[in-house]
Design an enzyme around this catalytic site. Structure first.
Site, short mmCIF file in Angstrom:
data_model
loop_
_atom_site.label_atom_id
_atom_site.label_comp_id
_atom_site.label_asym_id
_atom_site.label_seq_id
_atom_site.Cartn_x
_atom_site.Cartn_y
_atom_site.Cartn_z
N LYS A 1 -79.77 -28.77 -16.04
CA LYS A 1 -80.66 -27.43 -15.88
C LYS A 1 -80.32 -26.55 -16.96
O LYS A 1 -81.32 -25.77 -17.62
CB LYS A 1 -79.94 -26.78 -14.58
CG LYS A 1 -80.19 -27.23 -13.40
CD LYS A 1 -81.88 -27.79 -13.18
CE LYS A 1 -82.13 -28.42 -12.03
NZ LYS A 1 -83.51 -28.51 -11.87
N TYR B 1 -75.76 -32.99 -13.88
CA TYR B 1 -76.73 -32.34 -13.20
C TYR B 1 -77.11 -30.77 -13.66
O TYR B 1 -78.18 -30.40 -14.25
CB TYR B 1 -76.51 -32.36 -11.92
CG TYR B 1 -77.40 -31.40 -11.16
CD1 TYR B 1 -76.95 -30.12 -10.76
CD2 TYR B 1 -78.68 -31.54 -10.99
CE1 TYR B 1 -77.63 -29.25 -10.02
CE2 TYR B 1 -79.46 -30.50 -10.23
CZ TYR B 1 -79.01 -29.36 -9.88
OH TYR B 1 -79.50 -28.35 -9.43
N SER C 1 -80.52 -23.34 -11.53
CA SER C 1 -79.69 -23.51 -10.48
C SER C 1 -78.40 -22.51 -10.91
O SER C 1 -78.33 -22.44 -11.93
CB SER C 1 -79.07 -24.79 -10.18
OG SER C 1 -77.90 -24.67 -9.36
N GLY D 1 -64.90 -30.29 -8.79
CA GLY D 1 -66.03 -29.71 -9.41
C GLY D 1 -66.68 -28.36 -8.56
O GLY D 1 -67.42 -27.78 -9.05
N ASN E 1 -74.86 -31.90 0.82
CA ASN E 1 -74.45 -30.33 0.97
C ASN E 1 -74.32 -30.09 2.78
O ASN E 1 -74.39 -30.74 3.27
CB ASN E 1 -75.90 -29.97 0.95
CG ASN E 1 -76.60 -29.92 -0.59
OD1 ASN E 1 -77.64 -30.39 -0.97
ND2 ASN E 1 -75.72 -29.66 -1.68
N PHE F 1 -90.54 -28.77 -9.82
CA PHE F 1 -89.18 -29.01 -8.95
C PHE F 1 -88.84 -30.28 -9.15
O PHE F 1 -87.33 -30.81 -9.05
CB PHE F 1 -89.68 -28.89 -7.51
CG PHE F 1 -90.03 -27.60 -7.24
CD1 PHE F 1 -91.52 -27.40 -6.67
CD2 PHE F 1 -88.89 -26.75 -6.85
CE1 PHE F 1 -91.64 -26.00 -6.08
CE2 PHE F 1 -89.21 -25.27 -6.20
CZ PHE F 1 -90.65 -25.01 -6.19
C1 WQD Z 1 -71.46 -25.55 -0.43
C2 WQD Z 1 -69.87 -25.24 0.14
C3 WQD Z 1 -68.36 -27.15 -0.34
C4 WQD Z 1 -70.21 -30.14 2.10
C5 WQD Z 1 -74.84 -27.58 -4.78
C6 WQD Z 1 -75.33 -28.01 -6.20
C7 WQD Z 1 -76.28 -26.76 -6.54
C8 WQD Z 1 -77.33 -26.86 -5.55
C9 WQD Z 1 -76.93 -26.74 -4.24
C10 WQD Z 1 -79.18 -28.46 -6.37
C11 WQD Z 1 -69.12 -25.81 -1.01
C12 WQD Z 1 -68.59 -26.95 0.93
C13 WQD Z 1 -70.02 -29.05 1.41
C14 WQD Z 1 -69.33 -30.55 3.32
C15 WQD Z 1 -67.96 -28.71 2.69
N1 WQD Z 1 -78.07 -28.21 -5.61
N2 WQD Z 1 -68.88 -28.36 1.66
N3 WQD Z 1 -68.10 -29.97 3.39
O1 WQD Z 1 -71.86 -27.19 -4.16
O2 WQD Z 1 -72.31 -24.91 -3.69
O3 WQD Z 1 -74.18 -26.58 -4.51
O4 WQD Z 1 -76.14 -27.60 -3.86
O5 WQD Z 1 -79.79 -27.60 -6.87
O6 WQD Z 1 -76.89 -27.09 -7.72
O7 WQD Z 1 -74.24 -27.54 -6.99
O8 WQD Z 1 -73.62 -26.69 -2.32
O9 WQD Z 1 -73.89 -27.58 0.16
O10 WQD Z 1 -72.66 -29.17 -1.64
O11 WQD Z 1 -71.47 -26.78 -0.83
O12 WQD Z 1 -66.80 -28.05 2.95
O13 WQD Z 1 -69.56 -31.74 3.55
O14 WQD Z 1 -69.66 -26.26 1.35
O15 WQD Z 1 -67.22 -27.46 -0.67
O16 WQD Z 1 -67.95 -24.97 -0.91
P1 WQD Z 1 -72.92 -26.46 -3.80
P2 WQD Z 1 -72.86 -27.52 -0.93
#
Ligand code: WQD
Length: 338
Positions: free
Chosen positions: A154, A150, A125, A297, A199, A81
């Protein structure tokens, strides 16, 4: 059977250590504590009654990795991990990501290739798919040009493992996670984001508990039913169990290829607004949020086709979005008491 879990004090790692111990495995954890706390060891012990062996090692130190494998000769499998995982940070500081995520993997594999046989589970991922054409996403969906360093680490990691498998006795399984959320139902371990959470779910729980003023919803102009982006949110305990099943597949030599790949998600997509509604329902907490511009992104939609994991791995997510959100909330309340 002794299993090495690198990054074993992290969010997914710690939950996997619990499930490994529940299955009777001896576990050694390597963690450099850069994104975790030593207290997680006690949290694991409070759940399983057994504190795993722990070595504070930075896997970027090649000699330290070599010394570790000289000291512990009876390791049957490795679940890897340990990595940097913040998409935005990787754009700002790509070399940190390439050094940490790639060098660590290379040094681990260099030690495993010395063994007569080795079993390796790699934390990958769904980010490797970028914006996939077709939903739900299958394992043979094309790998897109990475949207971040990132995500690139992967993809490169998977390629390194595949090349190494051709000329070594290392058998590997690549697990492509969708969106891990929630916490162990005991609230003894959970997600510990450093600083402002990137997240969605930790930001939601920190807003609900009053640590953050409001949640910013990144865009409601996506081509989705309610305009907000869709993801596959999987309970971290279900995800942890997938690692145990994958490891057992390798240990029992059930794998049909030297490298097998599985999407690990629930198979169901949920929009940001649906997650907010589910959180409010489960917790009876009104969530303060505002709609803002899209985050650079982000993809519109990503949820897993889990047929392969269900049929070949014999694993299926059991816990619901609501159960995951309830566990995340229980955890948030627990850590804010301290
Ligand atoms: C989820 C949704 C945001 C925060 C990332 C990495 C992935 C993995 C998981 C590591 C999206 C929306 C988020 C906020 C929001 N990481 N959001 N307001 O981007 O799908 O995945 O984290 O392994 O590899 O890419 O996850 O939780 O950041 O976003 O609206 O304050 O929530 O736009 O649609 P994501 P996330």
């Amino acid at each position: 059977m002794t299993i090495l879990v690198t990054g074993g004090l992290g969010f997914i790692g710690s939950h996997t250590v619990v499930e490994l111990q529940n299955e009777g495995f001896e576990v050694i954890v390597i963690d450099n504590l850069s994104n975790s706390s030593i207290d997680v060891l006690d949290g694991i012990a409070r759940i399983t009654g057994k504190k795993p062996l722990f070595e504070n090692i930075d896997l970027r130190e090649k000699i330290a990795v070599q010394n570790f494998f000289s000291k512990y000769q009876d390791i049957s499998g490795v679940i890897h991990f340990a990595a940097s995982k913040a998409v935005g940070e990787s754009v700002e500081n790509p070399l940190l990501y390439y050094e940490n995520n790639i060098n660590s993997l290379v040094y681990l594999l260099q030690e495993l290739q010395k063994k007569t046989e080795a079993h390796f589970i790699f934390s990958s991922s769904c980010t490797v798919y970028g914006q996939a054409e077709k939903m739900p996403i299958t394992e043979n969906a094309p790998i897109q040009v990475a949207m971040s360093p990132y995500g690139n680490t992967k993809q490169i990691g998977e390629e390194i493992i595949t090349d190494v498998a051709k000329v070594t006795n290392i058998n590997s399984i690549l697990l492509r996670y969708f969106n891990p959320i929630g916490a162990h139902p005991s609230a003894e371990i959970g997600e510990l984001p450093l600083g402002v959470p990137q997240n969605l779910v930790p930001f939601i729980t920190q807003t609900a508990i009053g640590l953050r003023e409001k949640l910013s919803v990144f865009g409601n102009d996506y081509p989705t039913p309610d305009g907000t982006a869709i993801r596959d949110y999987i309970h971290v305990v279900d995800l942890a169990k997938a690692h145990v099943v994958a490891l057992q597949r390798l240990l029992h030599k059930k794998n049909t290829e030297k490298v097998e790949t599985f999407n690990i998600g629930t198979g169901t997509g949920s929009s940001v607004l649906e997650v907010i509604a589910a959180f409010e329902k489960v917790t009876q907490q009104k969530l303060n949020y505002q709609i803002v511009a899209r985050r650079a992104g982000d993809v519109t939609e990503a949820y897993a086709n889990t047929d392969k994991a269900n049929s070949i791995l014999g694993w299926k997510a059991q816990l619901s979005l609501e159960e995951a959100l309830a566990s995340a909330w229980k955890w948030e309340k627990k850590i804010r008491q301290q």
